[in-house]
Design a protein around this motif. Structure first.
Motif, short mmCIF file in Angstrom:
data_model
loop_
_atom_site.label_atom_id
_atom_site.label_comp_id
_atom_site.label_asym_id
_atom_site.label_seq_id
_atom_site.Cartn_x
_atom_site.Cartn_y
_atom_site.Cartn_z
N ASP A 18 49.11 4.86 56.46
CA ASP A 18 50.24 5.74 56.12
C ASP A 18 50.06 6.45 54.77
N VAL A 19 48.86 6.89 54.49
CA VAL A 19 48.62 7.69 53.27
C VAL A 19 49.18 9.08 53.53
N ASP A 20 50.21 9.45 52.78
CA ASP A 20 50.86 10.74 53.06
C ASP A 20 50.30 11.85 52.18
N THR A 21 50.71 13.07 52.49
CA THR A 21 50.14 14.22 51.80
C THR A 21 50.54 14.28 50.33
N PHE A 77 46.78 8.69 58.69
CA PHE A 77 46.38 9.38 57.47
C PHE A 77 46.91 10.81 57.48
N GLY A 78 47.44 11.25 56.32
CA GLY A 78 47.94 12.62 56.21
C GLY A 78 49.32 12.82 56.77
N CYS A 79 50.09 11.75 56.88
CA CYS A 79 51.48 11.89 57.34
C CYS A 79 52.32 12.55 56.25
N PHE A 103 46.25 10.45 62.77
CA PHE A 103 46.55 11.36 61.66
C PHE A 103 47.96 11.91 61.82
N GLY A 104 48.54 12.34 60.69
CA GLY A 104 49.74 13.15 60.77
C GLY A 104 49.40 14.44 61.50
N ASP A 105 50.29 14.88 62.40
CA ASP A 105 49.97 16.02 63.27
C ASP A 105 49.67 17.30 62.50
N ILE A 106 50.50 17.62 61.52
CA ILE A 106 50.31 18.89 60.79
C ILE A 106 49.04 18.83 59.95
N PHE A 107 48.81 17.70 59.29
CA PHE A 107 47.58 17.54 58.52
C PHE A 107 46.36 17.69 59.42
N TYR A 108 46.41 17.07 60.59
CA TYR A 108 45.30 17.13 61.55
C TYR A 108 44.99 18.58 61.90
N ASN A 109 46.01 19.36 62.20
CA ASN A 109 45.81 20.78 62.54
C ASN A 109 45.29 21.57 61.35
N ASN A 110 45.81 21.28 60.16
CA ASN A 110 45.38 22.00 58.96
C ASN A 110 43.92 21.73 58.62
#
Length: 200
Positions: A18-21, A77-79, A103-110
């Motif tokens: 759960d490492v967030d942005t 990761f990237g939530c 991965f967090g969805d938005i981070f994954y796409n970015n």
């Protein structure tokens, strides 16, 4: 955007879930819109103490890992928030590939839009990669994107899945602007037709 076919490099481990942005790049560094100059802000609160000195126990502050190309990370990761600065900071530091179970969805796409390859693997495969990374400075990986393989230093292989369109974009260095420019002949032809019309 720099194309990816194969990457070989050192592996850094951040075995935290759960490492967030906001942890990847804190909010005080979001005032700029350039995509470079963020390497020193990556994981800032973990890499530096209140006086601004490096924390010696943080992996990216340790000699060989300052040149890491890969990051092995815990789940989700990237939530968190949608800040595109997170992949910018990773890329500016030199990280070209992040491997996790999720991965967090938005981070994954970015990541795909900015030239980073995020790879989802099973927990079993991630644990094996964590074990391999315990070799320390000698821990290296190779990513073979055309064959969708992760190859370890002992010759072991892990297969991964990736969307065909995203794979095409990474292998050809195409971000959103690059994709648009692929259509430039059609765009130019359409604009030329418009100019031929008196009412346009």
């Amino acid at each position: 955007m720099k194309a990816i076919e194969t990457i070989t490099g050192r592996v850094s481990v951040l075995n935290r879930d759960d490492v967030d942005t906001d942890q990847i790049i804190p909010k005080q560094f979001l005032k700029r819109i350039e995509r470079t100059g963020y390497a020193s802000a990556l994981f800032f609160d973990w890499r530096f103490d209140d006086a601004g000195a490096e924390r010696a126990d943080f992996v990216l502050n340790q000699g060989p890992y300052r040149q890491a190309s890969f990051l092995l990370a815990g789940r989700n990761f990237g939530c968190g928030s949608s800040r595109e600065h997170a992949p910018w900071a990773l890329l500016d530091f030199g990280i070209r590939c992040v491997i996790s179970t999720s991965f967090g969805d938005i981070f994954y796409n970015n990541c795909f839009k900015n030239g980073i390859l995020p790879i989802r693997v099973s927990q079993e495969d991630l644990d094996k990669l964590f074990d391999d990374a315990e070799r320390g400075a000698n821990a290296t990986l190779t990513i073979d994107l055309p064959n969708q393989e992760i190859r370890g230093p002992d010759g072991g292989k892990v297969k991964f899945e990736i969307d065909a369109f995203r794979k095409h974009c990474l292998m050809n260095g195409l971000d959103d602007i690059g994709l648009t420019m692929e259509k430039k002949p059609s765009i130019d032809a359409y604009e030329a037709k418009l100019r031929e019309r008196a009412w346009a």
